[in-house]
Each structure stands twice: as C-alpha cells, then as structure tokens.
Enzyme design. Structure first.
Site, PDB file in Angstrom:
ATOM      1  N   PRO A  23       0.813  -1.217   0.000  1.00 40.67           N
ATOM      2  CA  PRO A  23       0.000   0.000   0.000  1.00 40.67           C
ATOM      3  C   PRO A  23       0.849   1.271   0.000  1.00 40.67           C
ATOM      4  O   PRO A  23       0.349   2.351  -0.319  1.00 40.67           O
ATOM      5  CB  PRO A  23      -0.813  -0.106   1.303  1.00 40.67           C
ATOM      6  CG  PRO A  23       0.007  -0.966   2.197  1.00 40.67           C
ATOM      7  CD  PRO A  23       0.761  -1.925   1.300  1.00 40.67           C
ATOM      8  N   ASP A  81       8.451  -2.646  -9.084  1.00 43.03           N
ATOM      9  CA  ASP A  81       9.286  -3.803  -9.398  1.00 43.03           C
ATOM     10  C   ASP A  81       9.938  -4.409  -8.152  1.00 43.03           C
ATOM     11  O   ASP A  81      10.239  -5.598  -8.122  1.00 43.03           O
ATOM     12  CB  ASP A  81      10.356  -3.409 -10.415  1.00 43.03           C
ATOM     13  CG  ASP A  81       9.731  -3.016 -11.760  1.00 43.03           C
ATOM     14  OD1 ASP A  81       8.989  -3.843 -12.316  1.00 43.03           O
ATOM     15  OD2 ASP A  81       9.967  -1.894 -12.236  1.00 43.03           O
ATOM     16  N   ASP A 361      17.246  -4.809  -9.858  1.00 40.71           N
ATOM     17  CA  ASP A 361      15.796  -4.609 -10.003  1.00 40.71           C
ATOM     18  C   ASP A 361      15.331  -3.387  -9.209  1.00 40.71           C
ATOM     19  O   ASP A 361      14.261  -3.380  -8.599  1.00 40.71           O
ATOM     20  CB  ASP A 361      15.025  -5.870  -9.562  1.00 40.71           C
ATOM     21  CG  ASP A 361      15.347  -7.062 -10.458  1.00 40.71           C
ATOM     22  OD1 ASP A 361      16.109  -6.905 -11.432  1.00 40.71           O
ATOM     23  OD2 ASP A 361      14.845  -8.170 -10.188  1.00 40.71           O
TER      24      ASP A 361
END
Length: 372
Positions: A23, A81, A361
C-alpha cells in the site's frame, strides 16, 4: 514476439489468485487502484482473489518462501518492481523452488517504477501508456490468463550473496537516480525526472573493470517481428539462464558460464578497454521505467542480457539528449560515441573502489565485484 517454440499456458477458470500488494508503493494509491480498477475486471473473469497487504520490507519475501502455495493458481504482485524482486527471491529460497517457480507470476503496476509492466505492455503490442491505462492493460492480460516463460539472471557478489533478477543490474548514473530519488516517491514516475536533473548537476565518474561473454548469433537475439495479435503473458519466471546444476546449495542452478569471482574471466570473454564509466546497466527487459524504452530489442524469453555502458567524457547536454531519446527508444540512433550497447550472455563488473550505489531490479546493493 519471441523465439519460435514459446508455448503458452492458460490459467484455469475459475482461478484463485494470491495478490501481494504494497500500500506504500509509488504515490501510495495501490490499494485504492486495486479496488477501483482491478477487482471489478477480475470478478468478471472469474478470478477470485486473496489479498495479502505487506506491512514491512521482506514481508512478501517471507510469505512466498514459507507459504503452501498449492491453494493458488497464480501469484499477482500489485506494486512496483521491488516487490516482484522480493517474490522471485523468496520463491528461489524454497526447497521446492523448481516447482514453485512454475507458478505463474503476474505484475500489476502500482509503484513509481513499473518497468516490467511497461515491458509486457510493449511485448503485447499495445500503445505506450502509463498510470491507470497501463494498469488496465496489465489487468486485461491477467484476465485473458495466458502465461509464458520469462528469463531470470543469476547474480553473485564477492561477499558471497546470490540473487535472482528479472529486470536489471546497474551501477553509476542510473542507479544513483533510482536511489537518490527515493525521497520523492510521492511524485510517482516524475521522481525519476527530478532525480535525473539532480544527478546531472553533480555528474560522477566510476572506476572499474567490465567484462562480458558476447551473445553469439545462435542465441537468437535478433528482434523478432512484433505481432500485436500474438498473446503474451504477465510472465512465468521459469527460465533461468544456466542449466540446473547439482553442486550448488539446495541444488540451485549452477552458474555454468562464470569463473569464480577471485579468478580472471575466461579467455573467450571480452574485457572492455576503458575503466572509467558514467554508468553500467545490464537490462533483460525492454523498459527501464514506464517512460524509458532502454532495450527495444529485448523480449521476455530471449536468453540474453542487454548490456549498456557509458564511458567517461560525455557532456551533460549529450547525456540529457540520450535520456530524452530513451523515452522513445531512439537513443541508439544518436550514435553517441560514449554509449556502448552489446547483447551478452554473462558479465562481470569489478569496481576499483567501493564507490557509488549498485542496484538490482531497482533495489540498492553495497558496491562490490559482481557477476551474472
């Protein structure tokens, strides 16, 4: 779309999905967007959801590492990601990782950096979109239920850490922008624009040695024709670049292309003559961010690492021009002498001193020798 022989699986109907949602990601709207945009579409497609809301870093990692996953047909990540990176590495820590990695994974963009979602949107032949439109497209792909394989890259560091990465590894300018702009998360993807301008102002040079194993023509890395009617997935990460080995701990895949980090690279590798860089970035998908088409030739499952490096000496103006062109994927057409691009199967980066941030990432790593 991808090399011939790619097969597609189909999710069962009705389908049970575990949705891992952060969230706090991006500008903090992921839960609202899930309820307003995603949930009604999934209900219509007979996809029943269990929502798991992450409360801290590594929460998702622990959940997928320890949970019995047989009760779900797919794992859906609604975040940036970084959460998918946690999920992939949590799955790879399971004793049954080989089976767990066959569970289809889906990414729904809910962060400020939604590179994999933008890449999949591109492979599917959709127009370039962002924000709610990108979320709608990715949800539609999930509703269709088709899944295929996705490359993962195995990264190992001098201090003995091992990671599995689906997007990219970076050092220098791009990683600095990524981490320095964290404090502007509330801006959404605009944080990267602001971060780029700030890092341009204090442009740094990084010293190190870069080596790589070039991808031969037999790797089939030529860009395949894009056919918008061909289905594409929201990735099943079942394809790791190296063959499974029995010697590695918990029989993880062996890094068959790599020599140990303390030893020289194999003789048939290429060592880059320059040792001063503005950036090094190894990317395996097309997009570095929603508005950055870094590797237009990349595909989900091309067995290839798309290696970019920028040599020192580039002017700030030239660098800014490259980043503006990257929004359309035309940066290589500028023929900038400082920017090099080479498709590889493996690489090694050895920083001369521990300077600068490395990212995998989009997540920060300590600066040390690394190979993948």
């Amino acid at each position: 779309l991808s090399p011939p022989g790619d097969s597609y699986g189909v999710l069962p109907r009705p389908c049970r999905a575990l949705v891992l949602l952060n969230p706090q990601s991006g500008s903090g709207r992921a839960l609202d967007d899930f309820q307003a945009v995603v949930q009604p579409m999934l209900a219509e497609a007979e996809i029943a959801t269990t929502i798991f809301i992450t409360e801290r870093p590594h929460h998702a990692h622990e959940k997928v590492r320890d949970e019995d996953l047989s009760q779900w047909d797919t794992l859906v990540v609604m975040s940036g990601d970084g959460l998918l990176y946690e999920v992939v590495n949590g799955l790879m820590e399971r004793p049954d990782w080989k089976d767990a990695m066959k569970k289809p994974l889906c990414i729904l963009p809910g962060g400020s950096g939604n590179a994999l979602a933008a890449s999949i949107n591109y492979y599917a032949g959709y127009d370039h979109v962002a924000k709610k439109k990108l979320l709608t497209n990715c949800t539609f792909i999930l509703c269709k239920g088709l899944h295929t394989q996705m490359d993962l890259v195995s990264l190992s560091t001098a201090s003995g850490k091992r990671f599995f990465s689906f997007l990219g590894f970076g050092w220098g300018f791009i990683s600095d922008v990524d981490i320095d702009s964290e404090k502007y998360r509330w801006l959404g993807s605009a944080r990267f624009t602001l971060g780029t301008l700030q890092c341009l102002a204090k442009l740094r040079v990084y010293h190190g040695r870069l080596s790589y194993l070039p991808a031969g023509p037999e790797q089939g890395i030529a860009p395949a024709p894009r056919d918008p009617s061909t289905p594409v997935t929201n990735g099943q990460a079942g394809h790791v670049l190296s063959p499974a080995g029995t010697g590695a701990p918990a029989s993880l895949p062996a890094d068959s292309l790599l020599a140990p980090l303390g030893q020289p690279v194999p003789a048939h590798w290429t060592v880059v003559p320059e040792e001063e860089f503005v950036l090094v970035y190894a990317i395996y998908q097309s997009h570095l961010g929603t508005n950055l088409l870094m590797a237009p030739a990349a595909r989900l499952h091309d067995g290839c690492i798309h290696l970019f490096y920028m040599k020192a000496g580039i002017s700030r103006v030239a660098l800014l021009k490259l980043f503006l062109a990257m929004s359309r994927g035309t940066h290589l057409d500028l023929n900038c002498p400082h920017l090099c691009y080479v498709p590889v199967r493996a690489f090694r980066l050895e920083p001369r001193v521990a300077a600068g941030i490395m990212t995998v990432d989009g997540e920060a790593l300590a600066c040390e020798p690394v190979q993948g």
